[in-house]
Motif scaffolding. Structure first.
Motif, PDB file in Angstrom:
ATOM      1  N   LYS A 120     -11.622  -0.694   0.166  1.00  0.00           N
ATOM      2  CA  LYS A 120     -12.374  -1.447   1.146  1.00  0.00           C
ATOM      3  C   LYS A 120     -11.981  -0.960   2.529  1.00  0.00           C
ATOM      4  O   LYS A 120     -10.816  -0.661   2.773  1.00  0.00           O
ATOM      5  N   LYS A 121     -12.945  -0.874   3.417  1.00  0.00           N
ATOM      6  CA  LYS A 121     -12.669  -0.378   4.762  1.00  0.00           C
ATOM      7  C   LYS A 121     -11.856  -1.417   5.518  1.00  0.00           C
ATOM      8  O   LYS A 121     -12.250  -2.577   5.619  1.00  0.00           O
ATOM      9  N   ARG A 122     -10.713  -0.986   6.029  1.00  0.00           N
ATOM     10  CA  ARG A 122      -9.858  -1.877   6.800  1.00  0.00           C
ATOM     11  C   ARG A 122      -9.973  -1.480   8.263  1.00  0.00           C
ATOM     12  O   ARG A 122      -9.639  -0.366   8.636  1.00  0.00           O
TER      13      ARG A 122
END
Length: 89
Positions: A23-25
């Motif tokens: 997931k893009k953080r």
């Protein structure tokens, strides 16, 4: 149509695939700055300007202003910004 075992295997396979998707953080600069301050990294902290440098800067401003007044260029005079010794450039 499908056995319970096939359905469970299929669901486990999908669940394992979803677990590996990154997931893009997003980066939070406030947290990073707080970490730097707590670690005491020197690039974060600013030091005060030396008194002699402050005086030289103010003397330069005064001479420049008086030179503009003598040459009657009043529109070029800018107000002096006091920095209280903090480096601003």
């Amino acid at each position: 149509m499908f056995d319970k075992e096939e359905i469970m295997a299929w669901e486990n396979e999908i669940a394992s695939k979803k677990a590996f998707i990154k997931k893009k953080r997003y980066r939070d600069p406030r947290i990073e700055k707080l970490i730097e301050v707590r670690k005491g990294i020197k690039t974060v902290h600013y030091r005060k300007e030396i008194k002699s440098c402050r005086k030289d800067h103010y003397r330069h401003y005064r001479s420049k202003t008086s030179q503009l007044v003598r040459s009657e260029k009043f529109d070029m005079i800018v107000s002096y910004k006091r920095t209280s010794g903090w480096l601003t450039w």
